[in-house]
Design a protein around this motif. Sequence first.
Motif, mmCIF file in Angstrom:
data_model
loop_
_atom_site.group_PDB
_atom_site.id
_atom_site.type_symbol
_atom_site.label_atom_id
_atom_site.label_comp_id
_atom_site.label_asym_id
_atom_site.label_seq_id
_atom_site.Cartn_x
_atom_site.Cartn_y
_atom_site.Cartn_z
ATOM 1 N N VAL A 300 0.842 -1.203 0.000
ATOM 2 C CA VAL A 300 0.000 0.000 0.000
ATOM 3 C C VAL A 300 0.873 1.248 0.000
ATOM 4 O O VAL A 300 0.620 2.215 -0.730
ATOM 5 C CB VAL A 300 -0.943 -0.002 1.229
ATOM 6 N N LYS A 301 1.911 1.227 0.810
ATOM 7 C CA LYS A 301 2.828 2.370 0.867
ATOM 8 C C LYS A 301 3.570 2.549 -0.452
ATOM 9 O O LYS A 301 3.701 3.662 -0.959
ATOM 10 C CB LYS A 301 3.832 2.157 2.007
ATOM 11 N N GLU A 302 4.037 1.444 -1.019
ATOM 12 C CA GLU A 302 4.773 1.503 -2.279
ATOM 13 C C GLU A 302 3.910 2.058 -3.404
ATOM 14 O O GLU A 302 4.392 2.808 -4.262
ATOM 15 C CB GLU A 302 5.279 0.107 -2.643
ATOM 16 N N TYR A 303 2.631 1.729 -3.395
ATOM 17 C CA TYR A 303 1.726 2.175 -4.455
ATOM 18 C C TYR A 303 1.274 3.629 -4.280
ATOM 19 O O TYR A 303 0.606 4.182 -5.157
ATOM 20 C CB TYR A 303 0.482 1.290 -4.495
ATOM 21 N N GLY A 304 1.596 4.246 -3.149
ATOM 22 C CA GLY A 304 1.238 5.647 -2.953
ATOM 23 C C GLY A 304 0.043 5.877 -2.059
ATOM 24 O O GLY A 304 -0.452 7.014 -1.964
ATOM 25 N N GLY A 305 -0.446 4.860 -1.370
ATOM 26 C CA GLY A 305 -1.624 5.015 -0.529
ATOM 27 C C GLY A 305 -1.389 5.923 0.674
ATOM 28 O O GLY A 305 -2.212 6.785 0.989
ATOM 29 N N ILE A 306 -0.256 5.728 1.336
ATOM 30 C CA ILE A 306 0.044 6.534 2.511
ATOM 31 C C ILE A 306 0.335 7.978 2.097
ATOM 32 O O ILE A 306 -0.092 8.926 2.772
ATOM 33 C CB ILE A 306 1.247 5.963 3.280
ATOM 34 N N GLU A 307 1.028 8.155 0.989
ATOM 35 C CA GLU A 307 1.325 9.496 0.481
ATOM 36 C C GLU A 307 0.037 10.250 0.169
ATOM 37 O O GLU A 307 -0.075 11.460 0.415
ATOM 38 C CB GLU A 307 2.183 9.393 -0.785
ATOM 39 N N PHE A 308 -0.957 9.542 -0.339
ATOM 40 C CA PHE A 308 -2.255 10.165 -0.624
ATOM 41 C C PHE A 308 -2.900 10.697 0.655
ATOM 42 O O PHE A 308 -3.409 11.825 0.690
ATOM 43 C CB PHE A 308 -3.188 9.149 -1.283
ATOM 44 N N VAL A 309 -2.877 9.897 1.710
ATOM 45 C CA VAL A 309 -3.470 10.313 2.982
ATOM 46 C C VAL A 309 -2.754 11.542 3.535
ATOM 47 O O VAL A 309 -3.387 12.506 3.987
ATOM 48 C CB VAL A 309 -3.414 9.161 4.012
ATOM 49 N N LEU A 310 -1.428 11.523 3.489
ATOM 50 C CA LEU A 310 -0.641 12.632 4.019
ATOM 51 C C LEU A 310 -0.957 13.939 3.295
ATOM 52 O O LEU A 310 -1.198 14.973 3.915
ATOM 53 C CB LEU A 310 0.849 12.322 3.894
ATOM 54 N N ASN A 311 -0.985 13.888 1.977
ATOM 55 C CA ASN A 311 -1.214 15.101 1.196
ATOM 56 C C ASN A 311 -2.665 15.553 1.240
ATOM 57 O O ASN A 311 -2.959 16.749 1.179
ATOM 58 C CB ASN A 311 -0.770 14.883 -0.253
ATOM 59 N N PHE A 312 -3.589 14.616 1.351
ATOM 60 C CA PHE A 312 -5.019 14.947 1.452
ATOM 61 C C PHE A 312 -5.274 15.833 2.669
ATOM 62 O O PHE A 312 -6.019 16.811 2.610
ATOM 63 C CB PHE A 312 -5.848 13.662 1.545
ATOM 64 N N ILE A 313 -4.649 15.490 3.781
ATOM 65 C CA ILE A 313 -4.860 16.245 5.012
ATOM 66 C C ILE A 313 -4.116 17.578 4.963
ATOM 67 O O ILE A 313 -4.671 18.629 5.305
ATOM 68 C CB ILE A 313 -4.405 15.423 6.228
ATOM 69 N N LYS A 314 -2.877 17.561 4.534
ATOM 70 C CA LYS A 314 -2.070 18.788 4.530
ATOM 71 C C LYS A 314 -2.693 19.870 3.653
ATOM 72 O O LYS A 314 -2.611 21.069 3.969
ATOM 73 C CB LYS A 314 -0.647 18.479 4.066
ATOM 74 N N SER A 315 -3.334 19.484 2.569
ATOM 75 C CA SER A 315 -3.900 20.465 1.633
ATOM 76 C C SER A 315 -5.143 21.156 2.181
ATOM 77 O O SER A 315 -5.640 22.109 1.577
ATOM 78 C CB SER A 315 -4.241 19.767 0.308
ATOM 79 N N ARG A 316 -5.657 20.705 3.323
ATOM 80 C CA ARG A 316 -6.902 21.249 3.873
ATOM 81 C C ARG A 316 -6.686 22.039 5.164
ATOM 82 O O ARG A 316 -7.599 22.209 5.951
ATOM 83 C CB ARG A 316 -7.905 20.119 4.098
ATOM 84 N N ILE A 317 -5.482 22.504 5.381
ATOM 85 C CA ILE A 317 -5.157 23.252 6.599
ATOM 86 C C ILE A 317 -4.954 24.722 6.252
ATOM 87 O O ILE A 317 -4.312 25.057 5.251
ATOM 88 C CB ILE A 317 -3.886 22.686 7.251
#
Length: 427
Positions: A300-317
């Motif tokens: 999941v991490k290799e495919y970009g799943g964790i990166e998606f979660v991280l950026n999804f939250i950061k973009s809404r602050i």
Amino acid sequence: MNNNKGRAIALLPIGVFLLIFIGSGIITGDFYSMPAIVGFLIALIVAFMQNKKLSFVQKLHMASKGAGDENILTMCLIFLAAGAFSGAVRASGGVESTVNLGLSILPGGMAVAGLFVIGCFISISMGTSVGTITALAPIAAGISEKTGFPMAICAAAVVCGAMFGDNLSIISDTTIAAVKTQGCDMRDKFRENFKIILPAAIITLGLFLFLGQTDEFHIEGSLDYNLLKVVPYLVVLFGAVSGVNVFVILIIGTALSMLVGLATGTFTAAKMFTHVGTGIYSMYDITVISIVVACIITLVKEYGGIEFVLNFIKSRISDAKGGELGIASLALLVDLCTANNTVAIVMAGPIAKDISEEFGVTPRRSASLLDMFSSMGQGLIPYGAQLLAAASLTGLTPFDIIPYCFYPLLMGLSGLVFIFIKKRPAA
């Protein structure tokens, strides 16, 4: 392999597991109908089917590296050592004697609250929630059998106490990871963290005291105990408090339990290792599940799943309060995706650090939020090591225990209240 924004579809294996595992339980009314390992294997197959740019061999290599991670292997060894100790101490009569001794000292109505307090004390001393649960879950089961209190409540009291120390202990790997990634002093993080979680701990204690004050349950049978049989547990608990490695202290406890069993004539030398083996067998499921989950999360991490979660939250602050909410959400969601609060903190830490610097969140508060909300998630997810261990050692499912896991939920609520009502001092 993953781009800067990550890929939401990479989270599909986790969604598939939750859909199959929880869905089957809801439909059938029996969460035993779908063994967790089957659900995880299906999720792993889904993960292998994703990302056509990688060959099956490459994916297998990545998954194997994830399964071979030091933290995963250490956790698996602890599970097996805990199983050995559980099998030996139970066969030697240690569980029954320890339960009877405790009930002889404490009023019956305080037994469950006592489990929570002991769990808090042990976990903050040894810094590991899994180690605390593996040591105390058999005691919880024994108290349930002796008093008639629901097994799920007794197990939840242990889990709640374990998560208290996992979040707060200065030797906990989550605390160390939070402090190191945010660049704050351990003492400052402890003070910040303690004043937030104290109300949650007090309310949790009150709830367990309230649940214990009922005439519906009573102690059955005699409370006879043999102090010699209690010694292995005392050694394990005092060793934990003294900072002895949990794996080492469980091995010592196992050896002592075998010697006590032989000395008291509870079992013969011929049967001694059979009991140890039975205990180890009981932990096979959770050990295999831990390995499979590590494989899934690596992909999941290799495919970009964790990166998606991280950026999804950061973009809404957009402001300081939003920054604190973002850090809290970040820690919680990454933990839900990784099923490991230490890994979640390590992965979310750099992003949290950027958020704290950009929006004026103090390092001690950022570290505290990371630790609290990742621990909150870890204490509530049915596929986390903590609830899986508690369920394995008490013969329950995680879903039996979750409704009584008051502390992780209250810890999160307390954290949210803190975010909304507290002033934000300068860094």
